[in-house]
Design a protein around this motif. Structure first.
Motif, mmCIF file in Angstrom:
data_model
loop_
_atom_site.group_PDB
_atom_site.id
_atom_site.type_symbol
_atom_site.label_atom_id
_atom_site.label_comp_id
_atom_site.label_asym_id
_atom_site.label_seq_id
_atom_site.Cartn_x
_atom_site.Cartn_y
_atom_site.Cartn_z
ATOM 1 N N LEU A 138 1.885 -2.546 11.796
ATOM 2 C CA LEU A 138 1.486 -1.558 10.795
ATOM 3 C C LEU A 138 1.529 -2.057 9.342
ATOM 4 O O LEU A 138 0.609 -1.771 8.570
ATOM 5 N N PRO A 139 2.562 -2.791 8.939
ATOM 6 C CA PRO A 139 2.599 -3.234 7.533
ATOM 7 C C PRO A 139 1.378 -4.052 7.125
ATOM 8 O O PRO A 139 1.046 -4.099 5.938
ATOM 9 N N THR A 140 0.706 -4.668 8.098
ATOM 10 C CA THR A 140 -0.496 -5.433 7.767
ATOM 11 C C THR A 140 -1.533 -4.542 7.079
ATOM 12 O O THR A 140 -2.382 -5.020 6.344
ATOM 13 N N ALA A 141 -1.440 -3.239 7.322
ATOM 14 C CA ALA A 141 -2.378 -2.302 6.701
ATOM 15 C C ALA A 141 -2.134 -2.182 5.202
ATOM 16 O O ALA A 141 -2.973 -1.698 4.464
ATOM 17 N N VAL B 15 13.394 0.299 12.971
ATOM 18 C CA VAL B 15 13.909 1.055 11.833
ATOM 19 C C VAL B 15 13.635 0.289 10.538
ATOM 20 O O VAL B 15 13.109 0.827 9.572
ATOM 21 N N LEU B 16 13.952 -1.013 10.554
ATOM 22 C CA LEU B 16 13.740 -1.814 9.342
ATOM 23 C C LEU B 16 12.271 -1.847 8.932
ATOM 24 O O LEU B 16 11.945 -1.730 7.758
ATOM 25 N N PRO B 20 10.001 1.202 4.698
ATOM 26 C CA PRO B 20 9.060 1.344 3.575
ATOM 27 C C PRO B 20 8.083 2.502 3.764
ATOM 28 O O PRO B 20 7.748 3.193 2.802
ATOM 29 N N PHE B 21 7.655 2.727 5.019
ATOM 30 C CA PHE B 21 6.745 3.854 5.262
ATOM 31 C C PHE B 21 7.461 5.176 5.016
ATOM 32 O O PHE B 21 6.900 6.105 4.452
ATOM 33 N N ALA B 241 -0.711 8.831 -3.767
ATOM 34 C CA ALA B 241 -1.952 8.042 -3.759
ATOM 35 C C ALA B 241 -1.822 6.871 -2.784
ATOM 36 O O ALA B 241 -2.746 6.558 -2.033
ATOM 37 N N THR B 242 -0.662 6.255 -2.786
ATOM 38 C CA THR B 242 -0.422 5.141 -1.864
ATOM 39 C C THR B 242 -0.529 5.617 -0.420
ATOM 40 O O THR B 242 -1.189 4.994 0.416
ATOM 41 N N ALA B 243 0.131 6.731 -0.136
ATOM 42 C CA ALA B 243 0.120 7.258 1.227
ATOM 43 C C ALA B 243 -1.308 7.535 1.679
ATOM 44 O O ALA B 243 -1.719 7.138 2.772
ATOM 45 N N VAL B 244 -2.068 8.202 0.812
ATOM 46 C CA VAL B 244 -3.451 8.528 1.178
ATOM 47 C C VAL B 244 -4.280 7.258 1.336
ATOM 48 O O VAL B 244 -5.127 7.164 2.216
#
Lengths: 327, 271, 418
Positions: A138-141, B15-16, B20-21, B241-244
């Protein structure tokens, strides 16, 4: 780059079965002239684009690097190799090249090991494989900008409301201003963790794909020979089988390390921190940005390109890049 | 390592990787006061769904339009790259031509050259073609990726030769064999490359910034940057904005990642 | 309109941003979107602004452009990265005809802008002499000042009273105040993280400008060495706010109560007033050493005409119309959306907004302690000296050695520009 072991059919020449025995020439592509025509038909559009949009600019850069080109891209004052001499005589630029050779030597093995570990773990499990694969990929996104933002504004924010500082706070440790100063060099932790988060998933996918391609019989044969599952099979079967992928991954990682810009620029104060400054940030500040010194910028960038090519070549000799191709 | 150990290790890693998400979502749905408050809040006390509306209602940044622009560009960028680079990859892999290796090295060389080397001349070149502020200026210069062509070459090296040769014997020629046999049998790989290419198209920033002229042509990345440089930083808006901006990619990933692994498994980058 | 010096001073984040990420994927070249029109043909003028932060500014710029009768004027509004985008676009054929920027010898030497003496001649006296000088190279005026944005320290009065501190007049007093005001969760002072902004007043507060009247190095004095040493001590003490996520052009750290004093600019007054009412004041950067002086940095934006404009005369005519003749618009630009000092004396004199409270004090500081940019001091030189400051203050290196090595590089740059 990457690569190699061509698959059996490519390596062994004409396939033994199927079409091969038929000696009749396929219509319309007989002879080397027909093949040449077809070759250019397929690669032509790409090569034209590559020449126009990549090679012409590279050539232009080369030309700029031989001129005094401040504030212009059509310079008239030829300075020979003067710009190169300036860049190589400039302590900061040379330092950044040295620093980034060290950076590459550290970050490449770590990323390699972590991606491979993740791949091995995901490969071994039976349930929720897709879930874990997704999570790590996912982080690749996210772009480097997004990662820098999260890292700087939230995760490693130097204030009490930064997440890492909150966690430290639970253990009674004072907030750390992670990026304020190079003593101690906390900034490496910030930079490296961001890079690992962004990159590992992609390389994990490469390893995962390679693991799927290892023939089961190899493991069965090893088991018959008495090899213990675990380290022994990993050392003698898995790792050698992953050689081609490893070469490719290391190569991609090396190139990416030397071309680092975004996260360093964004996380380290718009490149203003004088430590941990990658070659491209140094070039940007000195030449590419508002200073408009395209002669020096081009010379520096080309020196960097040469260094990357050199490291790639050495790495290739060392790990055997292209051996398969040469056949 | 036992099964429990495996899952435990994967759980910790998960988890790690998700932290960030989590931060993006948490900050996006908080007020600035919640984010910068003295004590850490795992979740906003009230989910600020109004932040979504605030983002799209902001008259100074046309965010919805930017999403649309990014979609158009990323899709066309992907289609164009697939077409041009796959043909080149096939030619390099399959057509026995005396100088094919030299051409291959010329392609590989471009990977060593940092984009910084070519950026300014590229811009001047494209602008002198009169392509500034146009879709072609945004898309065409980005189609010729040596990396993608190389990946295709590696993949086609491993494509079963028998299939094509049979087709060629039937009179299809290289061109016909390519379209009728090779492409239909390579959809997994095309899907994998699409994902990677789509990401790069979506996340591109500098080129759209320089080529794009008025606001109606901003991409999501350009719009995002405008939030970061506003007079006073609104943390919640930046994160919303980042999330979208990453949501479409996350969706693409979740649904297409199966093909991605299968596709990559078929490249030359393998054991 | 937000921070003035954004283009030059504070905001370059993310430049070449796409590159690292793209390179990581192996050089898939950057590409993006646009559905816009193609560049204007005859009779059209392209005008470029950096993205101002205040609501309504963009619409105002458009309104002004639309009101011009003699040519079709299109606006390009650039978020972030203004400086690098401008530098790049000036080279190509999509270049703006008219753009805002800061005085820079580089643009003159590489013949990218044209002199505007003829259009400003009649009203030259209506501008501050310093604003004219800051835009003059070899006796020719290249830019017309649009707005002035002074920068200074903001402080919380209540916190000062509680700690028994007076607004500091010397650098030593500032350091002392920072220590005294630091308590638990509040740090005494915020001067920014990257020092890019603060390096200017820090150097000037020791007395000289960067260069003397003959364009030779003037900054390198014992006083500066000593000041940098003190700044290093301050940096190491626990009294400085470090690790804040936004630079000093954003008053966020001050507003969140993270510090008692913060460097910022006149544009922040409305936001701070809203948060703290009367509980704040301002003071200039205090003087350093016996030969020092108090400093307010006068940033701002000026407008320029590109030498490559499709029709240089038409572009100049437009600039004259908007930034010389249309005083109503100039007033609106400076005062209706945020807080800036209009560049025209006659407009500034009538600006009620600037006549009371902290805003009036800001104007007073601007007039008494203002220091302006020197057009002969280029971006390249600024970067070299900033590195020396950062190495001395944040990285424990010897200020004397750092300044010596900066001298050498700057000498070379000066020689090259002639």
């Amino acid at each position: 780059m990457a690569t190699t072991t061509p698959t059996p059919s490519a390596a062994k020449g004409p396939a033994p079965r199927g079409a091969a025995p038929v000696r009749r020439r396929p219509r319309g592509l007989g002879g080397s002239r027909g093949r040449a025509l077809n070759f250019w038909l397929f690669t032509g559009p790409f090569l034209i684009g590559l020449i126009v949009f990549v090679y012409v600019p590279i050539g232009w850069s080369l030309w700029l690097s031989l001129h005094n080109a401040q504030g212009t891209v059509t310079p008239t004052e030829f300075v020979g190799l003067g710009n190169y001499a300036d860049m190589l005589g400039d302590g900061d630029f040379v330092d950044s090249l040295v620093n980034f050779t060290i950076f590459a030597a550290i970050i490449v093995p770590i990323t390699y090991a972590l991606s491979l570990t993740l791949a091995l773990l995901v490969h071994r499990i039976r349930f929720m494989k897709a879930f874990f694969r997704s999570v790590f990929f996912l982080p690749t996104a996210c772009s480097f900008v997004v990662a820098s933002l999260v890292w700087k504004m939230s995760l490693f924010n130097g204030l009490r409301y930064g997440m890492m500082n909150t966690v430290l706070g639970w253990f009674g440790i004072d907030s750390i201003a992670w990026l304020a100063s190079p003593h101690p060099p906390w900034y490496w932790l910030v930079i490296c963790s961001a890079r690992l988060w962004l990159q590992c998933g992609f390389y994990m996918i490469l390893f995962l794909a390679a693991l799927q391609n290892i023939p089961r019989e190899l493991y069965e044969a090893a088991a018959v020979d008495g090899a213990k599952p675990g380290w022994q099979t990993f050392r003698h079967i898995t790792l050698p089988q992953l050689r081609a992928t490893s070469v490719a991954v290391v190569l991609l990682l090396l190139i990416a390390a030397y071309q680092a810009f975004d996260e360093f620029y964004n996380i380290l104060d718009e490149g203003r921190a004088t430590w941990g400054r990658p070659p491209l940030v140094d070039l940007y500040l000195q030449a590419l940005g508002a200073n408009q010194d395209y002669g020096h910028a081009s010379a520096g960038a080309l020196i960097l390109a040469l260094l990357i090519a050199l490291v790639t070549l050495v790495q290739g000799r060392f790990l055997g890049f292209g051996r398969g191709d040469e056949k | 390592m036992g099964n429990t150990g495996l899952y435990l290790a994967l759980g910790v890693a998960t988890v790690l990787f998700l932290v960030p998400f989590y931060l993006i979502v948490r900050n996006a749905l908080s007020t600035d006061a919640d984010i910068t408050g003295e004590s850490w809040r795992f979740f906003p006390t009230d989910l600020q769904w109004g932040n979504v509306k605030e983002l799209f209602d902001d008259p100074s940044v046309p965010f919805a339009k930017a999403l649309w622009n990014s979609t158009v560009v990323a899709v066309l960028h992907t289609l164009g790259t697939l077409l041009v680079c796959s043909l080149a990859g096939y030619g390099l892999a399959r057509i026995p031509y005396a100088h094919a290796n030299k051409v291959l090295y010329a392609v590989l060389f471009t990977l060593m050259v940092p984009a910084a080397v070519t950026f300014v001349p590229s811009y001047v070149l494209v602008s002198s073609l009169g392509w500034v502020s146009s879709l072609r200026g945004l898309i065409i210069p980005g189609l010729f990726s040596g990396f993608t062509a190389f990946l295709f070459r590696q993949y086609f090296l491993g494509f079963p030769k028998e299939l094509e040769e049979a087709a060629r014997v039937d009179g299809l020629g290289y061109w016909g064999a390519y379209w009728r046999i090779v492409v239909p049998n390579s959809l997994n790989f095309f899907a994998a490359i699409s994902v990677i290419t789509f990401i790069s198209g979506w996340n591109a920033f500098l080129w759209p910034l320089v080529i794009g002229q008025d606001q109606s042509s901003w991409t999501v990345q350009v719009a995002l940057s405008s939030y970061m440089t506003a007079q006073t930083i609104n943390i919640h808006l930046i994160f919303m904005a980042t999330a979208v901006s990453i949501l479409p990619l996350v969706l693409v990933f979740v649904f297409l990642q199966r093909w991605l692994v299968q596709g990559v498994a078929q490249t030359g980058i393998k054991g | 309109m937000s921070n003035i010096s954004r283009g030059r001073d504070w905001d370059r984040r993310g430049v070449l941003r796409a590159m690292g990420g793209v390179a990581a994927l192996g050089g898939l070249a950057a590409c993006g979107s646009n559905t816009g029109r193609s560049g204007g043909g005859g009779g059209s003028i392209k005008q470029m602004y950096h993205a101002y932060g205040e609501q309504g500014t963009q619409q105002a710029a458009k309104k002004f452009a639309d009101a011009y009768g003699k040519a079709k004027v299109t606006i390009e509004w650039v978020p972030g990265e203004y400086e690098s985008k401008l530098a790049t676009t000036l080279l190509g054929s999509g270049a703006p005809d008219v753009f805002e920027y800061h005085p820079d010898l580089q643009l003159v030497r590489s013949r990218q802008i044209v002199p505007l003496d003829d259009i400003i001649a009649d009203v030259k006296d209506d501008f501050l002499p310093e604003d004219i000088t800051a835009n003059s190279v070899d006796g020719k005026i290249y830019g017309i000042r649009m707005i002035d944005d002074p920068q200074f320290f903001f402080y919380r009065k209540s916190l000062f009273e509680k700690a028994g501190v007076k607004p500091p007049a010397t650098f030593d007093e500032l350091i002392d105040a920072a220590h005294k005001l630091t308590s638990g969760k509040v740090k005494g002072l915020y001067i920014g993280q990257n020092l890019k902004t603060i390096s200017k007043p820090l150097v000037w507060s020791t007395g000289p400008h960067y260069l003397d009247a003959d364009h030779r190095i003037a900054y390198h004095t014992d006083n500066l060495v000593e000041t940098l040493t003190k700044a290093r001590e301050l940096y190491k003490s626990k009294s400085l706010l470090l690790g804040a996520p936004t630079e000093v052009w954003d008053p966020a750290s001050f507003l969140q109560g993270l510090c008692a004093i913060q460097w910022c600019g006149i544009w922040a007054i409305p936001a701070i007033q809203k948060a703290f009412g009367d509980d704040f004041g301002i003071f200039p950067f205090p003087k350093s050493g016996a030969k020092g002086r108090q400093v307010v940095y006068n940033g701002g934006w000026s407008t320029y005409v590109s030498a490559k404009a499709k029709d240089v005369d038409a572009a100049k005519e437009f600039v004259k119309w908007l930034w010389i003749d249309q005083k109503k618009y100039q007033q609106e630009w400076a005062l209706d959306y945020g807080f800036h000092i209009p560049a025209r004396k006659s407009i500034a004199a009538g600006a009620d907004k600037l006549k009371s409270g902290v805003a009036a004090e800001a104007v007073e500081l601007f007039n008494t302690h203002g220091v302006f940019d020197d057009p002969y001091w280029t971006e390249g030189m600024f970067n070299i000296l900033l590195d020396a400051v950062v190495n001395s203050v944040r990285d424990n290196k010897s200020p004397e050695a750092e300044l010596d090595s900066a001298d050498k590089k700057i000498e070379r740059a000066l020689k090259k520009l002639g």
